[in-house]
Design a protein around this motif. Structure first.
Motif, PDB file in Angstrom:
ATOM      1  N   UNK A 124       0.852  -1.183   0.000  1.00 51.71           N
ATOM      2  CA  UNK A 124       0.000   0.000   0.000  1.00 51.71           C
ATOM      3  C   UNK A 124       0.890   1.234   0.000  1.00 51.71           C
ATOM      4  N   UNK A 125       0.584   2.178  -0.842  1.00 54.05           N
ATOM      5  CA  UNK A 125       1.427   3.368  -0.931  1.00 54.05           C
ATOM      6  C   UNK A 125       0.563   4.616  -0.783  1.00 54.05           C
ATOM      7  N   UNK A 126       0.918   5.435   0.155  1.00 50.62           N
ATOM      8  CA  UNK A 126       0.173   6.679   0.330  1.00 50.62           C
ATOM      9  C   UNK A 126       1.163   7.817   0.538  1.00 50.62           C
ATOM     10  N   UNK A 127       1.296   8.626  -0.491  1.00 52.51           N
ATOM     11  CA  UNK A 127       2.173   9.794  -0.380  1.00 52.51           C
ATOM     12  C   UNK A 127       3.619   9.449  -0.107  1.00 52.51           C
ATOM     13  N   UNK A 128       4.152   8.437  -0.786  1.00 55.51           N
ATOM     14  CA  UNK A 128       5.554   8.057  -0.560  1.00 55.51           C
ATOM     15  C   UNK A 128       6.386   8.350  -1.814  1.00 55.51           C
ATOM     16  N   UNK A 129       5.878   9.220  -2.683  1.00 54.24           N
ATOM     17  CA  UNK A 129       6.520   9.486  -3.967  1.00 54.24           C
ATOM     18  C   UNK A 129       8.004   9.768  -3.902  1.00 54.24           C
ATOM     19  N   UNK A 130       8.426  10.511  -2.873  1.00 51.93           N
ATOM     20  CA  UNK A 130       9.812  10.968  -2.783  1.00 51.93           C
ATOM     21  C   UNK A 130      10.822   9.821  -2.755  1.00 51.93           C
ATOM     22  N   UNK A 131      10.566   8.852  -1.898  1.00 48.02           N
ATOM     23  CA  UNK A 131      11.596   7.821  -1.737  1.00 48.02           C
ATOM     24  C   UNK A 131      11.208   6.497  -2.371  1.00 48.02           C
ATOM     25  N   UNK A 132      10.094   6.470  -3.106  1.00 47.92           N
ATOM     26  CA  UNK A 132       9.626   5.214  -3.693  1.00 47.92           C
ATOM     27  C   UNK A 132      10.636   4.580  -4.653  1.00 47.92           C
ATOM     28  N   UNK A 133      11.248   5.368  -5.580  1.00 49.69           N
ATOM     29  CA  UNK A 133      12.198   4.743  -6.509  1.00 49.69           C
ATOM     30  C   UNK A 133      13.329   4.017  -5.794  1.00 49.69           C
ATOM     31  N   UNK A 134      13.924   4.659  -4.801  1.00 48.35           N
ATOM     32  CA  UNK A 134      15.030   4.032  -4.067  1.00 48.35           C
ATOM     33  C   UNK A 134      14.543   2.783  -3.344  1.00 48.35           C
ATOM     34  N   UNK A 135      13.374   2.870  -2.775  1.00 45.66           N
ATOM     35  CA  UNK A 135      12.841   1.734  -2.023  1.00 45.66           C
ATOM     36  C   UNK A 135      12.547   0.553  -2.951  1.00 45.66           C
ATOM     37  N   UNK A 136      11.940   0.875  -4.112  1.00 47.94           N
ATOM     38  CA  UNK A 136      11.631  -0.203  -5.064  1.00 47.94           C
ATOM     39  C   UNK A 136      12.907  -0.879  -5.552  1.00 47.94           C
ATOM     40  N   UNK A 137      13.949  -0.071  -5.738  1.00 53.03           N
ATOM     41  CA  UNK A 137      15.230  -0.647  -6.174  1.00 53.03           C
ATOM     42  C   UNK A 137      15.733  -1.643  -5.131  1.00 53.03           C
ATOM     43  N   UNK A 138      15.622  -1.257  -3.859  1.00 49.11           N
ATOM     44  CA  UNK A 138      16.062  -2.150  -2.777  1.00 49.11           C
ATOM     45  C   UNK A 138      15.220  -3.423  -2.754  1.00 49.11           C
ATOM     46  N   UNK A 179      -2.978   4.545  -2.710  1.00 53.20           N
ATOM     47  CA  UNK A 179      -4.187   4.774  -1.930  1.00 53.20           C
ATOM     48  C   UNK A 179      -4.614   6.245  -2.003  1.00 53.20           C
ATOM     49  N   UNK A 180      -4.840   6.714  -3.211  1.00 54.64           N
ATOM     50  CA  UNK A 180      -5.286   8.098  -3.385  1.00 54.64           C
ATOM     51  C   UNK A 180      -4.304   9.117  -2.859  1.00 54.64           C
ATOM     52  N   UNK A 181      -3.026   8.946  -3.172  1.00 56.48           N
ATOM     53  CA  UNK A 181      -2.006   9.863  -2.657  1.00 56.48           C
ATOM     54  C   UNK A 181      -2.199  11.273  -3.192  1.00 56.48           C
ATOM     55  N   UNK A 182      -1.991  12.260  -2.318  1.00 58.55           N
ATOM     56  CA  UNK A 182      -2.133  13.647  -2.768  1.00 58.55           C
ATOM     57  C   UNK A 182      -0.912  14.118  -3.555  1.00 58.55           C
ATOM     58  N   UNK A 183       0.211  13.418  -3.428  1.00 61.09           N
ATOM     59  CA  UNK A 183       1.438  13.882  -4.098  1.00 61.09           C
ATOM     60  C   UNK A 183       1.636  13.179  -5.452  1.00 61.09           C
ATOM     61  N   UNK A 184       2.878  13.114  -5.920  1.00 60.68           N
ATOM     62  CA  UNK A 184       3.125  12.582  -7.251  1.00 60.68           C
ATOM     63  C   UNK A 184       3.372  11.067  -7.256  1.00 60.68           C
ATOM     64  N   UNK A 185       2.877  10.370  -6.248  1.00 63.96           N
ATOM     65  CA  UNK A 185       3.131   8.935  -6.140  1.00 63.96           C
ATOM     66  C   UNK A 185       2.737   8.170  -7.403  1.00 63.96           C
ATOM     67  N   UNK A 186       1.548   8.481  -7.940  1.00 61.72           N
ATOM     68  CA  UNK A 186       1.086   7.717  -9.106  1.00 61.72           C
ATOM     69  C   UNK A 186       2.001   7.934 -10.313  1.00 61.72           C
ATOM     70  N   UNK A 187       2.427   9.187 -10.498  1.00 56.91           N
ATOM     71  CA  UNK A 187       3.359   9.475 -11.597  1.00 56.91           C
ATOM     72  C   UNK A 187       4.635   8.667 -11.409  1.00 56.91           C
ATOM     73  N   UNK A 188       5.116   8.647 -10.165  1.00 56.53           N
ATOM     74  CA  UNK A 188       6.331   7.891  -9.869  1.00 56.53           C
ATOM     75  C   UNK A 188       6.138   6.419 -10.222  1.00 56.53           C
ATOM     76  N   UNK A 189       4.993   5.872  -9.843  1.00 56.47           N
ATOM     77  CA  UNK A 189       4.721   4.464 -10.140  1.00 56.47           C
ATOM     78  C   UNK A 189       4.695   4.241 -11.656  1.00 56.47           C
ATOM     79  N   UNK A 190       4.046   5.162 -12.369  1.00 55.21           N
ATOM     80  CA  UNK A 190       3.976   5.048 -13.832  1.00 55.21           C
ATOM     81  C   UNK A 190       5.368   5.040 -14.447  1.00 55.21           C
ATOM     82  N   UNK A 191       6.203   5.961 -13.969  1.00 57.07           N
ATOM     83  CA  UNK A 191       7.571   6.032 -14.485  1.00 57.07           C
ATOM     84  C   UNK A 191       8.335   4.752 -14.170  1.00 57.07           C
ATOM     85  N   UNK A 192       8.208   4.285 -12.927  1.00 58.44           N
ATOM     86  CA  UNK A 192       8.894   3.065 -12.507  1.00 58.44           C
ATOM     87  C   UNK A 192       8.464   1.868 -13.349  1.00 58.44           C
ATOM     88  N   UNK A 193       7.168   1.843 -13.685  1.00 58.71           N
ATOM     89  CA  UNK A 193       6.627   0.699 -14.436  1.00 58.71           C
ATOM     90  C   UNK A 193       7.258   0.596 -15.813  1.00 58.71           C
TER      91      UNK A 193
END
Ligand code: UDP
Ligand code: MG
Length: 313
Positions: free
Chosen positions: A2-16, A35-49
């Motif tokens: 579950x991800x809620x507003x974790x956009x900032x450190x998501x790439x590093x975490x996913x790499x780990x 989970x309906x994040x107010x920040x750029x989490x979804x964009x980050x996920x899209x980029x990561x994908x």
């Protein structure tokens, strides 16, 4: 996850996470539930994908809360085993290979990571958690202490879990309740990599209430019990009052009346409140609304589709 507003450190975490998963030498997919994040989490996920073809993303239409996001993830995960973990870095990805090894070697249905010590947190939340687990244990008879949402569940356990259709989801409680063979693996809770916990005191209290009402009806019996005790007391006091009246020594008794009013008044209100809590849970269940609504999703291979489907799990 579950991800809620974790956009900032998501790439590093996913790499780990991916590094740890690669060590397992097993095919895998990552299911991220935004989970309906107010920040750029979804964009980050899209980029990561785009760079990770094993990544699948689900975007909920609004913030449904972590437990609902977990449901969404479990319903969409397809593997022989599913690992559920927080995306804030508090559940160390380095534990994944050990969990997988334990699952393979022990044949257990659930590998549960238990907190050796709770991470750094405020005194109030420490005491609150202690009290909550104590009450829940006494009321329900199940041991939840140290349980975390960091778990590996095999297909059997996931399928069983998905058969529980309640709206008031309490993930760790429900997995304990299922009673599969569980092995435990201790871990240290590390501080969040960034951001802050979005669990306010009120949110925690709400989850505690859901946990208690979902696993025990004892508070309801408490109302009956209190009623019986007060009936006993009122017989005694009634007899005394009648006696004093008959012998003509009835005192003014103003203080007694006020005290009785106050005590009985609060007791009645609390009792109504307890009944109300259960009524609210029943009401939410009876409405039968879906536990979450998916707005967008990314399937394996980065194919974006606007599914707009909802699932009632
Ligand atoms: N989370 C979520 N929805 C929410 C709140 C949190 O999906 O409404 C996620 C969050 O992104 C993280 C996990 O749930 O991956 C745990 O959240 P948090 O760290 O805030 O909780 P804590 O560790 O304090 O229990
Ligand atoms: Mg956390």
């Amino acid at each position: 996850m579950p991800v809620f507003g974790e956009g900032v450190h998501l790439p590093a975490f996913l790499a780990a996470v991916r590094t740890s998963l690669d060590q397992c030498n097993l095919p895998y997919e990552l299911v991220l539930v935004d989970d309906g994040s107010p920040d750029d989490t979804w964009q980050t996920i899209t980029v990561e994908a785009k760079s990770c073809h094993a990544l699948r993303g689900l975007r909920l239409s609004r913030n449904f809360g972590k437990e609902s996001a977990l449901c969404a993830g479990l319903e969409h995960a397809r593997g022989d085993a599913v690992i559920v973990m927080d995306a804030d870095g508090q559940h160390p990805p380095s534990l994944i290979p050990d969990m997988v090894r334990m699952w393979q070697s022990s044949g257990a249905d659930i590998v549960e990571a238990v907190k050796r010590r709770r991470g750094r947190e405020s005194l109030s939340s420490k005491v609150g958690a202690q009290l909550f687990y104590f009450i829940l244990n006494k009321l329900s008879g199940f041991h939840f202490k140290g349980a975390s949402d960091f778990k590996l569940m095999n297909r059997k356990a996931v399928d069983a879990w998905l058969k529980m259709h309640e709206r008031n989801v309490f993930f760790r409680g429900m997995t304990v309740w299922m009673g599969f063979t569980t092995v435990q693996i201790p871990f240290e809770v590390v501080p969040r990599s960034a951001g802050r916990s979005t669990w306010s005191v009120l949110k925690r209290l709400k989850l505690a209430l859901i946990g208690i009402t979902a696993f025990s009806s004892f508070p309801l019996h408490l109302v009956t019990f209190a009623g019986v005790v007060f009936l006993g007391l009122s017989v005694l006091l009634g007899l005394e009052t009648l006696y004093l009246k008959l012998v003509g020594r009835a005192v003014s008794g103003f203080a007694t009346v006020i005290l009785l009013e106050l005590i009985i008044g609060s007791l009645l209100m609390i009792s109504l409140g307890i009944i109300g809590e259960y009524l609210a849970r029943i009401y939410e269940e009876v409405k039968g609304r879906p536990r979450y609504i998916v707005k967008e999703s990314i399937e394996v291979g980065g194919v974006n589709q606007d599914s707009r489907d909802s699932s009632d799990g």
